[in-house]
Every structure is written in C-alpha cells, then in structure tokens.
Design a protein around this motif. Structure first.
Motif: not given
Length: 282
Positions: A39-42, A243-250
């Motif tokens: 969640s804190f990664k780009g 796209t799938v915003p994995y960071g936002t989801i986490f």
C-alpha cells in the motif's frame, strides 16, 4: 527408562505442534504484511521481480487516490452505518429471543434450535435473486434499509444461538433473588441478566459486524448506485478499463481492515469467553 521415553516423546510432540503453529502464523500474516507494504509502494515497485520486502520509495499516494478519486470515505461511511445499525438491531432481538429459548418453557425447543442453525449456514446466493425482485417491487433498491433488513435476517439466527447457549450458564438463583426483591420480569432481565450477558453479546456483535462489513454479494446486487455502495463493492470497482490500480486497492484494503482488527483486539477476551461458554453449555 519408560518415563524418560515418555518425556522425550511429549517434548517431540510439543515441538511439532509449535512448528505447525508457527507455519500457520506465517501463512496467515504473510498476505497481511504484503498488503501493508504494497500500500506504500508505487506501481512499478509492486510489480517488480523479484519483489521487495520493504518499500524502497515509500509513498502515501495510494491512500490519497483511494480517498480522493475513488470515494473510499463514502464507502466507509456506508459500511459503518449499515454494519452498526444491523449489529445493534440483531443484538437487541437476539438477546430477548435467546433468553426466551434458554429460560421460558416452550414446546419444540429442539427443532427451533436446529432450524436456527440451518438458517445460519444457508447460502445467500440461493436467495439473492428473489430478494432482489422483492426489494425492487417494494422500492427498496439503492437504499440503506435495503441492505440492513437482509443483514439482520441472515445474522439473527446465529446470534440467537450464541446468546441462548451463553445464557444457559447464568445461574437461575440470580433471577429468583431479584424476583424476591420485588423486581418485575422485564426489570430482572434488563438489570440482572443483561450485564451478565456482555461476553455473549460481544461475541455475537463481533461476528455480526464482521459479516456485514465484509459482505459482498447482496451489497453488489441490491445497491448499484455509487452513493450507497459499501467498501467491498466499492473496492472491487476501483479497476479502470485498461489498468488495475493495485496500490490503491491495497491501500483501501488496509483502511477497511483496521476497524475489524481493532474490534477483535479490543473484545478478544470477551469473544473467547462467549464462545467457550456456548461450547460447554450448548
């Protein structure tokens, strides 16, 4: 000699159990750790191979995207409102129903308890279609009550089961003493039994709140407007066309996990007490 062998065998057994418990803990916490760090990664760092154990360039942009462009705050409010109201109503109804099943003389107590247990494990997918048609005809789609009423109906049977089993362990002498002192039946239940039933209430409350907070199928089917979506449905729709915003989801998953984690940590002893009492007395 035999005692020495028995001691060695017992130690070996304990070591195996400890190793098994450690493996379970690692398997359970590893996904949570990955979710927290991701969640804190780009975007590039999340998809990097091999993956990094710690964020090399920590950022809070994922949380800003979750609350800013994806209405996570609104979804959290909706989930909190629906879960809290459902839990309060379920506990109020389950307490009096559980007391009646534990104390009052009635016929068919056994079939009633079996029916409650069967209803509590009934799959929601089996009724979601007729429930949708019923709420559409009643004009309850895309509303808070459209979710609260089904959540109450689905979580009430298990809560009654928990509270009934817990109340079986409350001594009848306390009620008799209150009656001798001149207390009415309702006063006895509210003033004497209710405070003693707090562990059972906490247990049923945690299960109900967790179930309603994480419920997905009914929330997706009954509420299609963004203003009434809950956290699980809202997070499932974070994805865009390409796209799938994995960071936002986490980030959203981390925020959604915090209330459940706090609830379990604060009331863990009461939950354990309520569950063990039900296991012994049920």
């Amino acid at each position: 000699m035999m005692r020495t062998r028995a001691t060695r065998g017992w130690r070996a057994y304990v070591n195996v159990v400890n190793i098994g418990a450690l493996i379970i803990v690692v398997l359970t916490t590893a996904p949570l750790y990955w979710m927290a760090t991701a969640s804190f990664k780009g975007t590039g760092e999340i998809s990097a191979s091999p993956p990094t154990l710690f964020p090399e360039h920590a950022t809070t942009g994922n949380y800003a995207d979750a609350f800013g462009g994806n209405s996570l705050g609104r979804y959290l409010f909706n989930s909190a409102l629906v879960s809290v109201v459902s839990t309060v109503v379920v506990l109020a109804l389950a307490f009096f129903a559980g007391y009646a099943l534990a104390r009052l003389p009635m016929r068919g107590r056994g079939p009633i308890m079996v029916s409650l247990l069967m209803i509590s494990v009934f799959p929601a997918i089996a009724v979601v279609t007729p429930l949708y048609l019923l709420e559409r005809s009643a004009g309850m789609l895309n509303s808070y009550q459209g979710l609260i009423i089904p959540y109450i109906a689905f979580n009430l049977p298990f809560s009654i089961w928990i509270l009934r089993n817990y109340l079986l362990g409350v001594p009848r002498a306390l009620e008799e003493a209150a009656t001798v002192d001149g207390a009415s039946p309702l006063r006895t239940v509210v003033s004497v039994i209710l405070p003693l039933a707090r562990p059972g209430l906490f247990t049923a409350g945690v299960f109900t709140f967790t179930a309603t907070w994480a419920e997905f199928l009914m929330a997706l089917t009954l509420n299609s407007e963004d203003a009434f979506r809950t956290v699980p449905v809202g997070m499932a729709l974070f994805t865009s066309q390409y796209t799938v915003p994995y960071g936002t989801i986490f980030a959203g998953a981390m925020v959604a996990t915090v209330p459940i984690a706090i609830l379990v940590l604060v009331f863990r002893r009461s939950v354990i007490s309520g569950m063990t009492s039900g296991a012994v007395k049920g």
